[in-house]
Design a protein around this motif. Structure first.
Motif, PDB file in Angstrom:
ATOM      1  N   LEU A 147       0.818  -1.209   0.066  1.00 52.69           N
ATOM      2  CA  LEU A 147      -0.121  -0.048   0.038  1.00 52.69           C
ATOM      3  C   LEU A 147       0.814   1.146   0.120  1.00 52.69           C
ATOM      4  N   SER A 148       1.987   1.038  -0.414  1.00 52.38           N
ATOM      5  CA  SER A 148       2.987   2.153  -0.287  1.00 52.38           C
ATOM      6  C   SER A 148       2.457   3.367  -0.904  1.00 52.38           C
ATOM      7  N   HIS A 149       1.848   3.423  -2.174  1.00 51.77           N
ATOM      8  CA  HIS A 149       1.257   4.650  -3.195  1.00 51.77           C
ATOM      9  C   HIS A 149       0.249   5.279  -2.331  1.00 51.77           C
ATOM     10  N   HIS A 150      -0.231   4.884  -1.435  1.00 53.17           N
ATOM     11  CA  HIS A 150      -0.983   5.678  -0.542  1.00 53.17           C
ATOM     12  C   HIS A 150      -0.500   6.804   0.320  1.00 53.17           C
ATOM     13  N   VAL A 202      -8.060  14.990   3.130  1.00 49.37           N
ATOM     14  CA  VAL A 202      -9.048  14.605   1.970  1.00 49.37           C
ATOM     15  C   VAL A 202      -8.928  13.031   1.945  1.00 49.37           C
ATOM     16  N   TRP A 203      -7.735  12.237   2.216  1.00 50.36           N
ATOM     17  CA  TRP A 203      -7.689  10.913   2.008  1.00 50.36           C
ATOM     18  C   TRP A 203      -8.489  10.187   3.038  1.00 50.36           C
ATOM     19  N   VAL A 204      -8.536  10.730   4.303  1.00 48.01           N
ATOM     20  CA  VAL A 204      -9.180  10.269   5.392  1.00 48.01           C
ATOM     21  C   VAL A 204     -10.867  10.585   5.121  1.00 48.01           C
ATOM     22  N   LYS A 205     -10.943  11.487   4.718  1.00 50.47           N
ATOM     23  CA  LYS A 205     -12.401  11.656   4.412  1.00 50.47           C
ATOM     24  C   LYS A 205     -13.040  10.968   3.317  1.00 50.47           C
ATOM     25  N   THR A 206     -12.244  10.900   2.311  1.00 48.10           N
ATOM     26  CA  THR A 206     -12.712   9.934   1.224  1.00 48.10           C
ATOM     27  C   THR A 206     -12.802   8.483   1.573  1.00 48.10           C
ATOM     28  N   ILE A 227      -3.617   3.451  11.739  1.00 46.19           N
ATOM     29  CA  ILE A 227      -2.274   3.881  11.402  1.00 46.19           C
ATOM     30  C   ILE A 227      -2.120   5.081  10.618  1.00 46.19           C
ATOM     31  N   VAL A 228      -2.850   5.246   9.974  1.00 45.61           N
ATOM     32  CA  VAL A 228      -3.109   6.550   9.205  1.00 45.61           C
ATOM     33  C   VAL A 228      -3.295   7.777  10.009  1.00 45.61           C
ATOM     34  N   LEU A 229      -4.473   7.481  10.817  1.00 46.54           N
ATOM     35  CA  LEU A 229      -4.831   8.500  11.731  1.00 46.54           C
ATOM     36  C   LEU A 229      -3.749   9.023  13.055  1.00 46.54           C
ATOM     37  N   VAL A 230      -3.335   7.886  13.487  1.00 47.85           N
ATOM     38  CA  VAL A 230      -2.289   7.994  14.864  1.00 47.85           C
ATOM     39  C   VAL A 230      -1.095   8.625  14.271  1.00 47.85           C
ATOM     40  N   PHE A 231      -0.517   8.170  12.842  1.00 45.05           N
ATOM     41  CA  PHE A 231       0.833   8.409  12.558  1.00 45.05           C
ATOM     42  C   PHE A 231       0.827   9.925  11.986  1.00 45.05           C
ATOM     43  N   GLY A 232      -0.515  10.113  11.394  1.00 47.65           N
ATOM     44  CA  GLY A 232      -0.690  11.483  10.573  1.00 47.65           C
ATOM     45  C   GLY A 232      -0.611  12.541  11.776  1.00 47.65           C
ATOM     46  N   ILE A 233      -1.347  12.277  12.855  1.00 49.20           N
ATOM     47  CA  ILE A 233      -1.414  13.356  13.933  1.00 49.20           C
ATOM     48  C   ILE A 233      -0.073  13.459  14.381  1.00 49.20           C
TER      49      ILE A 233
END
Length: 271
Positions: A147-150, A202-206, A227-233
């Motif tokens: 999933l690296s492209h994300h 935008v990614w999280v919302k989509t 993972i996206v939420l925690v590390f994004g923050i």
């Protein structure tokens, strides 16, 4: 590629460059091999330490991942619909795979750099260590999951690091050094404080919208969004913290307490 005739000149130029990479097999390169190759090359540069006042492993990484990510983001915004029929990030969230091979490979390059940088972080302070470990974990997870492209658009943050690393060069005239520092501060704010958090939002919302209306199970592990939420923050908080330290450093220079031509920006990471 589908709809390639509708693309603008910049998109066609980027795709021509990616076609050259693909002619060498980039589309099928192992991400682990790319990461280990990146680690070996960048550690070789890192071991040399500063050369002419510059950590060149940081410059090389920032040039590859920062400019590469900028190319990918441009294609995502202006060409993804024409290329594939679905705009980003929706097409990736619908599990249609990376838009190009460059989207897939860049996080593996950064993984190699992050692994090398963790060693340096051990004597630079806890904030640097958190940054290095966070990058290593995120890039390692997405590369192993395919999933690296994300996360490739997030690598746009590396653009500011080009100027951070070059600003301290002892071969650069004072006036040019001041200009480089100014560009760095502007880019840091625009890219790391404004643009990248917006891309992440935008990614999280989509993702949430697709998950809500999905009739079948999505192709992501159920924990991936956390993972996206925690590390994004974590990354956004670190960037705000470093922005605060950069502003303090700029104030010191403007007040005459530090030299304007001093290319160092205390507290800012090299990645």
């Amino acid at each position: 590629m589908e709809g390639e005739g509708k693309l603008d000149a910049i998109s066609n130029s980027i795709l021509s460059f990616i076609d050259i990479l693909d002619s060498y097999g980039a589309a099928s390169w192992s991400l682990r091999s790319v990461a280990f190759t990146s680690l070996a090359i960048l550690m070789g540069l890192q071991i040399q330490g500063k050369v002419r006042g510059v950590y060149w492993h940081g410059v090389v990484n920032a040039l590859i991942t920062g400019i590469g990510s900028a190319m990918c983001v441009y294609l995502d915004v202006f060409a993804s619909d024409a290329i594939s029929g679905t705009a980003e990030p929706l097409r990736s969230i619908r599990c249609e795979g990376p838009l190009t091979s460059l989207h897939r490979l860049l996080p593996a390059v950064l993984l190699g750099y992050a692994a090398a940088d963790v060693i340096d972080a051990l004597h630079l302070g806890s904030d640097f260590l958190v940054h290095g470990l966070s990058v290593s974990i995120v890039m390692g997870v997405v590369c192993e999951l395919g999933l690296s492209h994300h996360v490739t658009p997030m690598l746009l943050m590396e653009v500011s690091s080009i100027f951070l690393n070059l600003g301290a060069g002892d071969f650069i005239p004072d006036i040019i050094s001041v200009m480089i520092q100014l560009i760095f501060v502007i880019l840091f704010f625009l890219v790391r404080i404004v643009v990248v958090p917006y891309i992440w939002f935008v990614w999280v919302k989509t993702f949430h919208e697709e998950q809500t209306k999905a009739e079948k199970e999505m192709c992501f592990p159920h924990w991936f969004i956390y993972i996206v939420l925690v590390f994004g923050i974590i990354f956004h908080t670190l960037n705000l913290y470093w922005m605060y330290k950069i502003v303090k450093r700029v104030k010191r220079k403007l007040s005459g307490k530090a030299k304007m031509a001093d290319g160092s920006i205390n507290g800012e990471p090299s990645s």
